[in-house]
Design a protein around this motif. Structure first.
Motif, PDB file in Angstrom:
ATOM      1  N   VAL A 141       0.844  -1.196   0.000  1.00  0.00           N
ATOM      2  CA  VAL A 141       0.000   0.000   0.000  1.00  0.00           C
ATOM      3  C   VAL A 141       0.876   1.242   0.000  1.00  0.00           C
ATOM      4  CG1 VAL A 141      -1.836   1.267   1.176  1.00  0.00           C
ATOM      5  CG2 VAL A 141      -1.748  -1.242   1.339  1.00  0.00           C
ATOM      6  N   ASP A 173     -11.959   0.905  -4.481  1.00  0.00           N
ATOM      7  CA  ASP A 173     -11.412   1.669  -3.369  1.00  0.00           C
ATOM      8  C   ASP A 173     -10.380   0.862  -2.595  1.00  0.00           C
ATOM      9  OD1 ASP A 173     -11.889   2.587  -0.227  1.00  0.00           O
ATOM     10  OD2 ASP A 173     -11.892   4.228  -1.674  1.00  0.00           O
ATOM     11  N   ILE A 174      -9.533   1.571  -1.838  1.00  0.00           N
ATOM     12  CA  ILE A 174      -8.472   0.928  -1.065  1.00  0.00           C
ATOM     13  C   ILE A 174      -9.036  -0.154  -0.149  1.00  0.00           C
ATOM     14  CG2 ILE A 174      -6.580   1.308   0.566  1.00  0.00           C
ATOM     15  CD1 ILE A 174      -6.216   2.689  -2.131  1.00  0.00           C
ATOM     16  N   PHE A 175     -10.111   0.143   0.537  1.00  0.00           N
ATOM     17  CA  PHE A 175     -10.686  -0.819   1.477  1.00  0.00           C
ATOM     18  C   PHE A 175     -11.245  -2.043   0.757  1.00  0.00           C
ATOM     19  CE2 PHE A 175     -10.830   3.274   3.648  1.00  0.00           C
ATOM     20  CZ  PHE A 175     -10.236   2.949   4.862  1.00  0.00           C
ATOM     21  N   THR A 178      -8.469  -4.470  -0.148  1.00  0.00           N
ATOM     22  CA  THR A 178      -7.878  -5.212   0.975  1.00  0.00           C
ATOM     23  C   THR A 178      -8.932  -5.988   1.768  1.00  0.00           C
ATOM     24  OG1 THR A 178      -8.068  -3.228   2.376  1.00  0.00           O
ATOM     25  CG2 THR A 178      -5.971  -3.574   1.215  1.00  0.00           C
ATOM     26  N   ARG A 198      -5.328   8.532   3.876  1.00  0.00           N
ATOM     27  CA  ARG A 198      -5.981   7.320   3.388  1.00  0.00           C
ATOM     28  C   ARG A 198      -5.112   6.085   3.651  1.00  0.00           C
ATOM     29  NH1 ARG A 198     -10.371   6.266   0.249  1.00  0.00           N
ATOM     30  NH2 ARG A 198     -11.116   8.071   1.408  1.00  0.00           N
ATOM     31  N   THR A 199      -3.800   6.222   3.509  1.00  0.00           N
ATOM     32  CA  THR A 199      -2.906   5.107   3.826  1.00  0.00           C
ATOM     33  C   THR A 199      -3.004   4.745   5.302  1.00  0.00           C
ATOM     34  OG1 THR A 199      -1.332   5.729   2.083  1.00  0.00           O
ATOM     35  CG2 THR A 199      -0.499   4.326   3.854  1.00  0.00           C
ATOM     36  N   ALA A 202      -6.347   3.050   6.046  1.00  0.00           N
ATOM     37  CA  ALA A 202      -6.380   1.688   5.513  1.00  0.00           C
ATOM     38  C   ALA A 202      -5.575   0.738   6.397  1.00  0.00           C
ATOM     39  CB  ALA A 202      -5.834   1.674   4.091  1.00  0.00           C
ATOM     40  N   TYR A 205      -7.409  -0.060   9.596  1.00  0.00           N
ATOM     41  CA  TYR A 205      -8.483  -1.026   9.338  1.00  0.00           C
ATOM     42  C   TYR A 205      -7.907  -2.440   9.233  1.00  0.00           C
ATOM     43  CZ  TYR A 205     -11.625  -3.873   6.527  1.00  0.00           C
ATOM     44  OH  TYR A 205     -12.392  -4.905   6.063  1.00  0.00           O
TER      45      TYR A 205
END
Length: 290
Positions: A141, A173-175, A178, A198-199, A202, A205
């Motif tokens: 990421v 999206d990033i989420f 992953t 955002r990194t 993520a 999470y």
């Protein structure tokens, strides 16, 4: 997390009574305007508060710095996570011409690599390599300026291993990218100032899913450090508005080479096949200048 601003400002306040009259003027200005002082030369600060340039240099010495440039870098280190692009551009006013630019930028990058080499935790580096081989899947990421690092890392790591995925901006999206991460996987998060929210979100999470996370960032004060199981740091002091990613890239190269050496026999066979494909389909220009 250590508050570096508070540490330096408190140091100035503690030593305030021992300072000369001129140095007290400098101290008062820096305490109230440290964000501006970080971009000012010793001469400029002296003119602003009405003292000589040599008084500014002696003030830096009193605080334990070898000279004013070291104090200035300490101030820039404090605020670099908060710098706007405009403020970063202002850092370029220290350059006098193009020749001066190339000397200072390359010297700054060399300093970053030397600092990284001197401060690398070899035990953590070894553990990171071990975790890479233990993982079922590896997610990398890296957003904003770190996108280039993540893409580079993923490109070469994917040549050695077959379980690497690059997580970035795109249709999904990033989420969402992953969502299928499990406890048997490994996530490598890359972020340097100005750290991408955002990194960080993520990775937090992912941490909640009990997944191991490796962080590649600039200092142990980075917000990534408190999230990750292991953190590798590479100095990224900027010379202007452009992020210095030379030392981080060198660190990533070291990881790739270390992984490759453990898989030497396998990747030799793999690259032999690749070379045949590249030659057959004329992927690279092999002509040399005459």
């Amino acid at each position: 997390m250590v508050d570096k601003k508070k540490d330096l400002i408190n140091q100035i306040k503690r030593e305030f009574s021992q300072l000369s009259k001129g140095q007290k003027l400098i101290a008062e200005y820096i305490i109230s305007n440290y964000d501006k002082a970080a971009f000012m030369t010793a001469s400029k600060i002296g003119q602003t508060v009405g003292v000589s340039e040599s008084t500014v240099v002696r003030f830096a010495n009193t605080l334990g710095f070898e000279g004013y440039p070291q104090l200035q870098r300490a101030l820039q280190e404090i605020i670099k996570t908060k710098l706007t692009t405009v403020q970063r551009v202002e850092m370029g006013t220290q350059y006098t011409n193009e020749g001066d630019i190339i000397r200072k930028v390359l010297r700054s990058d060399m300093d970053n690599i030397n600092y990284t080499l001197e401060n690398i935790d070899y035990d953590v580096f070894q553990k990171v390599i071990n975790e890479i081989f233990l993982a079922d899947k590896i997610y990398i990421v890296g957003l904003r300026s770190s996108t280039a690092l993540a893409e580079y890392f993923g490109f070469y790591l994917n040549m050695i291993l077959d379980n690497v995925r690059i997580v970035g901006y795109g249709v999904s999206d990033i989420f969402e990218q992953t969502l299928r991460v499990t406890e048997n996987d490994l996530v490598i998060g890359i972020s340097f100032p100005r750290y991408s929210n955002r990194t960080i979100e993520a990775l937090r999470y992912i941490k909640e899913q009990n997944v191991k996370i490796i962080g590649i960032t600039d200092t142990v004060q980075s917000p990534l450090n408190e999230i990750c199981n292991y953190t590798l740091t590479a100095k990224s002091n900027m010379a202007s508005f452009v992020d210095s990613l030379v030392a981080p890239l060198s660190l990533i190269n070291a990881i790739i080479v270390a992984v490759g050496m453990r898989e030497k026999d396998e990747i030799t066979e793999y690259f032999n096949k690749l070379e045949n494909i590249w030659e057959r389909y004329n992927i690279y220009n092999n002509k040399r200048g005459e």
